[in-house]
Motif scaffolding. Sequence first.
Motif, PDB file in Angstrom:
ATOM      1  N   LEU A   1       1.013  -0.944  -0.201  1.00 42.09           N
ATOM      2  CA  LEU A   1      -0.066  -0.261   0.077  1.00 42.09           C
ATOM      3  C   LEU A   1       0.593   0.938  -0.019  1.00 42.09           C
ATOM      4  N   THR A   2       0.485   2.352  -1.278  1.00 41.23           N
ATOM      5  CA  THR A   2       0.877   3.031  -1.098  1.00 41.23           C
ATOM      6  C   THR A   2      -0.060   4.307   0.056  1.00 41.23           C
ATOM      7  N   VAL A   3       0.994   4.606   1.808  1.00 42.29           N
ATOM      8  CA  VAL A   3      -0.132   4.891   1.971  1.00 42.29           C
ATOM      9  C   VAL A   3      -0.054   7.130   2.352  1.00 42.29           C
ATOM     10  N   ASN A   4      -0.670   7.153   3.579  1.00 40.62           N
ATOM     11  CA  ASN A   4      -1.017   8.896   3.360  1.00 40.62           C
ATOM     12  C   ASN A   4      -0.980   8.193   4.820  1.00 40.62           C
ATOM     13  N   LYS A   5      -1.055   9.597   5.637  1.00 47.01           N
ATOM     14  CA  LYS A   5      -0.835   9.436   7.346  1.00 47.01           C
ATOM     15  C   LYS A   5      -0.835  10.877   7.818  1.00 47.01           C
ATOM     16  N   THR A   6      -1.842  10.557   8.499  1.00 44.60           N
ATOM     17  CA  THR A   6      -2.127  11.999   8.900  1.00 44.60           C
ATOM     18  C   THR A   6      -2.047  12.134  10.876  1.00 44.60           C
ATOM     19  N   ASP A   7      -1.799  13.566  11.318  1.00 42.56           N
ATOM     20  CA  ASP A   7      -1.140  13.403  12.353  1.00 42.56           C
ATOM     21  C   ASP A   7      -1.402  12.706  13.594  1.00 42.56           C
ATOM     22  N   SER A   8      -2.744  12.473  13.463  1.00 43.96           N
ATOM     23  CA  SER A   8      -3.960  11.740  14.426  1.00 43.96           C
ATOM     24  C   SER A   8      -2.831   9.811  14.324  1.00 43.96           C
ATOM     25  N   GLY A   9      -1.985   9.662  13.021  1.00 49.05           N
ATOM     26  CA  GLY A   9      -1.773   8.389  13.141  1.00 49.05           C
ATOM     27  C   GLY A   9      -3.037   7.411  12.550  1.00 49.05           C
ATOM     28  N   LEU A  10      -3.648   8.318  11.493  1.00 47.82           N
ATOM     29  CA  LEU A  10      -4.580   7.407  10.570  1.00 47.82           C
ATOM     30  C   LEU A  10      -4.134   7.037   8.700  1.00 47.82           C
ATOM     31  N   TYR A  11      -3.728   6.021   8.724  1.00 48.15           N
ATOM     32  CA  TYR A  11      -3.439   5.723   7.304  1.00 48.15           C
ATOM     33  C   TYR A  11      -4.401   5.349   6.391  1.00 48.15           C
ATOM     34  N   TYR A  12      -4.214   5.903   5.487  1.00 42.25           N
ATOM     35  CA  TYR A  12      -4.789   6.341   3.836  1.00 42.25           C
ATOM     36  C   TYR A  12      -4.947   5.787   2.320  1.00 42.25           C
ATOM     37  N   VAL A  13      -5.244   5.148   1.395  1.00 39.11           N
ATOM     38  CA  VAL A  13      -4.990   5.357   0.577  1.00 39.11           C
ATOM     39  C   VAL A  13      -6.420   5.050  -0.175  1.00 39.11           C
ATOM     40  N   ILE A  14      -6.219   6.091  -0.814  1.00 43.13           N
ATOM     41  CA  ILE A  14      -7.792   6.505  -2.168  1.00 43.13           C
ATOM     42  C   ILE A  14      -7.655   6.148  -3.545  1.00 43.13           C
ATOM     43  N   THR A  15      -7.876   4.759  -3.753  1.00 41.45           N
ATOM     44  CA  THR A  15      -8.189   3.880  -4.245  1.00 41.45           C
ATOM     45  C   THR A  15      -8.544   4.358  -6.549  1.00 41.45           C
ATOM     46  N   LYS A  16      -9.406   5.618  -5.224  1.00 39.40           N
ATOM     47  CA  LYS A  16     -10.595   5.733  -6.325  1.00 39.40           C
ATOM     48  C   LYS A  16     -10.899   6.791  -6.012  1.00 39.40           C
ATOM     49  N   PRO A  17     -10.421   8.329  -6.540  1.00 37.52           N
ATOM     50  CA  PRO A  17     -11.529   9.612  -6.586  1.00 37.52           C
ATOM     51  C   PRO A  17     -12.334   9.890  -6.792  1.00 37.52           C
ATOM     52  N   GLY A  18     -13.063  10.901  -6.244  1.00 43.31           N
ATOM     53  CA  GLY A  18     -15.010  10.905  -5.917  1.00 43.31           C
ATOM     54  C   GLY A  18     -14.649  12.625  -7.029  1.00 43.31           C
ATOM     55  N   VAL A  19     -15.428  12.444  -6.811  1.00 43.56           N
ATOM     56  CA  VAL A  19     -16.258  14.102  -7.447  1.00 43.56           C
ATOM     57  C   VAL A  19     -16.720  15.252  -6.915  1.00 43.56           C
ATOM     58  N   GLY A  20     -16.816  16.089  -6.441  1.00 46.24           N
ATOM     59  CA  GLY A  20     -17.137  17.552  -6.349  1.00 46.24           C
ATOM     60  C   GLY A  20     -16.126  17.601  -4.224  1.00 46.24           C
ATOM     61  N   PRO A  21     -16.901  18.867  -3.710  1.00 46.38           N
ATOM     62  CA  PRO A  21     -16.256  18.782  -2.225  1.00 46.38           C
ATOM     63  C   PRO A  21     -16.328  17.375  -2.345  1.00 46.38           C
ATOM     64  N   LEU A  22     -14.745  17.900  -0.488  1.00 46.04           N
ATOM     65  CA  LEU A  22     -14.094  17.145   0.337  1.00 46.04           C
ATOM     66  C   LEU A  22     -15.730  17.526   0.721  1.00 46.04           C
TER      67      LEU A  22
END
Length: 313
Positions: free
Chosen positions: A174-195
Amino acid sequence: MKKNLMFLGLAALGLASCNGGYKKGDNGMLYNIYTDKSGPKIKEGDFVLTNLVIKNDADSVLLSTYDQGRPTPLILPKPQFKGDVFDAIKLLAEGDSASIKVAADSVFKRAPKPPTFKGKYLIYDLKIVKLIPKGTQTDQVFHDNITKYMTGLATADKNAEPAKIKNYIAENKLTVNKTDSGLYYVITKPGVGPLIAKGDTAVINYTGKLLSGKVFDSSIKEVAVKAKLGSLDQRPYTPIRVAVGERKVIPGWDQGLLLLNKGAKATLVIPSSLAYGAAGAGPIAPYTPITFEVEVVDVVHPKPGAVAAPVKK
């Protein structure tokens, strides 16, 4: 519920063969001890930590502590009937491993029979990890010793958690990103519109897994059926609605959903500090990291000027 599972689990452990290699005990119970250590045998009232696989005689697994990532603690009760699994456990010592076969008809006279159960026997594969004999200890000293031991296990699990997450990410490439709180995430399919924003309602399909790959929950029926989750007919398999940022879900979800938008799919790898922490929940043991595959089906924004309904007390 947990007592019923434990009762079933201890009655179903063993091999699928009929009597090959087994000795016959009371009331038709069959047992095969693979590892026979010297040491005191387990007695009623002793504390036992056990790794356990429960299955029927067609090798269909009903419960596995290996999938859950933590052995089951138990103070050995009196047998529920002559020749039940608790009787068989008294043949074992710390470090022993065995298979025990108990007639399903004997078990299900005293516990509800699962509607999908098939077979003549419940089979238990047991590994005795730890024994703390009650002996002549007072109840207070005995329970203090159990608490000390279990606290040590929890501390070890907590300290091992970062390495478990690192290994999981590496093994799954997995090529992950990590938040300051320690959550790891990978966006496997981008969405559309605002977060998604706090106050939005996210409509989500999800599958939750232990790092072993064992599915413990899903909103998708096909996944739940394949994983043999319980209560398949007692819930609707539709996307769930999550009020984001209102602490109605685990912190890992509240934080992870803010990174997504409509149509997005992602894998969240969530440390226990953002999940179920020191307490655990159901099949999720204390200090257990978990992972979710999530899909944002829709995002519902609050109507301008809408006022939240008062909380009923």
